[in-house]
Design a protein around this motif. Structure first.
Motif, PDB file in Angstrom:
ATOM      1  N   ALA A 177       0.830  -1.211   0.000  1.00  0.00           N
ATOM      2  CA  ALA A 177       0.000   0.000   0.000  1.00  0.00           C
ATOM      3  C   ALA A 177       0.859   1.253   0.000  1.00  0.00           C
ATOM      4  O   ALA A 177       0.370   2.343  -0.348  1.00  0.00           O
ATOM      5  CB  ALA A 177      -0.922  -0.003   1.215  1.00  0.00           C
ATOM      6  N   LEU A 178       2.132   1.136   0.356  1.00  0.00           N
ATOM      7  CA  LEU A 178       3.020   2.298   0.398  1.00  0.00           C
ATOM      8  C   LEU A 178       3.572   2.648  -0.985  1.00  0.00           C
ATOM      9  O   LEU A 178       4.148   3.724  -1.154  1.00  0.00           O
ATOM     10  CB  LEU A 178       4.195   2.031   1.342  1.00  0.00           C
ATOM     11  N   TYR A 179       3.396   1.750  -1.968  1.00  0.00           N
ATOM     12  CA  TYR A 179       4.005   1.952  -3.276  1.00  0.00           C
ATOM     13  C   TYR A 179       3.029   2.575  -4.273  1.00  0.00           C
ATOM     14  O   TYR A 179       1.813   2.589  -4.060  1.00  0.00           O
ATOM     15  CB  TYR A 179       4.518   0.612  -3.822  1.00  0.00           C
ATOM     16  N   ALA A 180       3.586   3.024  -5.392  1.00  0.00           N
ATOM     17  CA  ALA A 180       2.773   3.577  -6.471  1.00  0.00           C
ATOM     18  C   ALA A 180       1.928   2.470  -7.103  1.00  0.00           C
ATOM     19  O   ALA A 180       2.263   1.278  -7.022  1.00  0.00           O
ATOM     20  CB  ALA A 180       3.668   4.219  -7.527  1.00  0.00           C
ATOM     21  N   ALA A 181       0.847   2.863  -7.772  1.00  0.00           N
ATOM     22  CA  ALA A 181      -0.112   1.892  -8.312  1.00  0.00           C
ATOM     23  C   ALA A 181       0.540   0.951  -9.322  1.00  0.00           C
ATOM     24  O   ALA A 181       0.283  -0.259  -9.308  1.00  0.00           O
ATOM     25  CB  ALA A 181      -1.284   2.628  -8.952  1.00  0.00           C
ATOM     26  N   TRP A 182       1.405   1.471 -10.200  1.00  0.00           N
ATOM     27  CA  TRP A 182       2.013   0.614 -11.224  1.00  0.00           C
ATOM     28  C   TRP A 182       2.921  -0.446 -10.597  1.00  0.00           C
ATOM     29  O   TRP A 182       2.987  -1.579 -11.072  1.00  0.00           O
ATOM     30  CB  TRP A 182       2.801   1.455 -12.224  1.00  0.00           C
ATOM     31  N   PHE A 183       3.618  -0.057  -9.509  1.00  0.00           N
ATOM     32  CA  PHE A 183       4.503  -1.007  -8.844  1.00  0.00           C
ATOM     33  C   PHE A 183       3.696  -2.047  -8.066  1.00  0.00           C
ATOM     34  O   PHE A 183       4.087  -3.212  -7.986  1.00  0.00           O
ATOM     35  CB  PHE A 183       5.451  -0.250  -7.919  1.00  0.00           C
TER      36      PHE A 183
ATOM     37  N   LEU B  19      -6.328  -0.696   0.316  1.00  0.00           N
ATOM     38  CA  LEU B  19      -6.530  -0.692  -1.131  1.00  0.00           C
ATOM     39  C   LEU B  19      -7.880  -1.277  -1.526  1.00  0.00           C
ATOM     40  O   LEU B  19      -8.236  -1.281  -2.706  1.00  0.00           O
ATOM     41  CB  LEU B  19      -5.406  -1.486  -1.820  1.00  0.00           C
ATOM     42  N   GLY B  20      -8.613  -1.829  -0.527  1.00  0.00           N
ATOM     43  CA  GLY B  20      -9.963  -2.289  -0.787  1.00  0.00           C
ATOM     44  C   GLY B  20     -10.124  -3.761  -1.093  1.00  0.00           C
ATOM     45  O   GLY B  20     -11.224  -4.195  -1.457  1.00  0.00           O
TER      46      GLY B  20
END
Length: 267
Positions: A196-202, A230-231
């Motif tokens: 959850a700490l990373y960017a969406a693409w990663f 993130l759900g």
């Protein structure tokens, strides 16, 4: 001889060879423990400075860290043969000798060089898990223990699959070690923290390409009883480690293709 008995004999033979030099084995194990211990200090320093990161406390992150390092330590011990395939076995022609033996090739490589030194990383991972238990107030109920063991098995399968793919690349490349290190050691570094700490693409890479999140992040959420920011549904961590076994199956599929295209050293 059954496959399990054969692997046990190969592994014991490898360990017995290292045990002839106990001082060397002890120093290598201690070296592994201290080298990876620097990573623990870095994580502690981060949370000591900021307290928590996006709602994650040090005890919760320590759970991810401990699980991932235990997974990789076991996989690294089992996958040493695939790790040195390109740098040692193919170049010396020793791989041809393995092909001539009427025993499963993958099994021979898994028992080729089981390293005692990997106990250093494993011990450190277990110590961090103990720290996470105290700091994060984790209750190791039968359900939580089962999730952790399932995640551990899935993580070992995933990292072993990465090492198998590394060995497979050796059939077509001169040096594939650095490429694989991006996914082995780099994967360990990335999976030590919640995705959850990373960017969406990663996050997508860590979930769908190399499913490290499936064997560490989601099971950790289930153990902690923590909702996913993130759900993802709560049951995700109960089934997500299956991705590790699927990755290993795909890796062995690629491995069989590589073996069929192997043309020997010619020496």
């Amino acid at each position: 001889m059954g496959s399990l008995a054969l692997f046990a004999r190969l592994a014991l033979s490898s360990l017995a060879g290292q045990a002839r030099y106990p001082a060397s084995a002890l120093m290598l194990t201690l070296g592994q423990f201290l080298a990876t211990g620097i990573e623990v200090v870095a994580v502690w320093a981060l949370f000591h400075r900021f307290g928590e990161v996006q709602g994650w406390k040090i005890g919760e992150v320590a759970l991810c860290y401990g699980l991932v390092n235990c997974m990789f330590a076991l996989a690294d011990a089992l996958g040493r043969g695939f790790d040195v395939l390109g740098t040692t076995l193919l170049r010396t022609g020793e791989f041809d000798r393995l092909l001539l033996r009427p025993r499963p090739l993958a099994l021979q490589l898994m028992g080729y060089d089981v390293r005692i030194s990997r106990l250093g990383r494993l011990l450190q991972g277990l110590m961090v898990l103990a720290f996470a238990t105290v700091q994060g107030g984790i209750a190791w109920t039968p359900a939580a223990t089962a999730i952790a063991l399932f995640a551990l098995a899935g993580g070992v399968a995933l990292f072993l699959g990465i090492l198998v793919l590394q060995g497979t690349l050796s059939f077509w490349t001169i040096e594939s070690l650095e490429i694989a290190n991006v996914f082995t050691y780099g994967g360990v570094e990335a999976a030590q923290y919640p995705i959850a700490l990373y960017a969406a693409w990663f996050r997508r890479i860590l979930t769908f390409a190399v499913p490290l999140a499936c064997v560490a992040y989601y099971p950790a959420l289930a153990i902690l009883g923590k909702p996913d920011p993130l759900g993802a549904p709560a049951w995700t961590g109960l089934v997500s480690p299956l991705a590790g076994f699927a990755f290993l199956a795909i890796a062995f599929g690629a491995w069989r293709i590589g073996v069929r295209h192997y043309t020997s050293t010619g020496s």
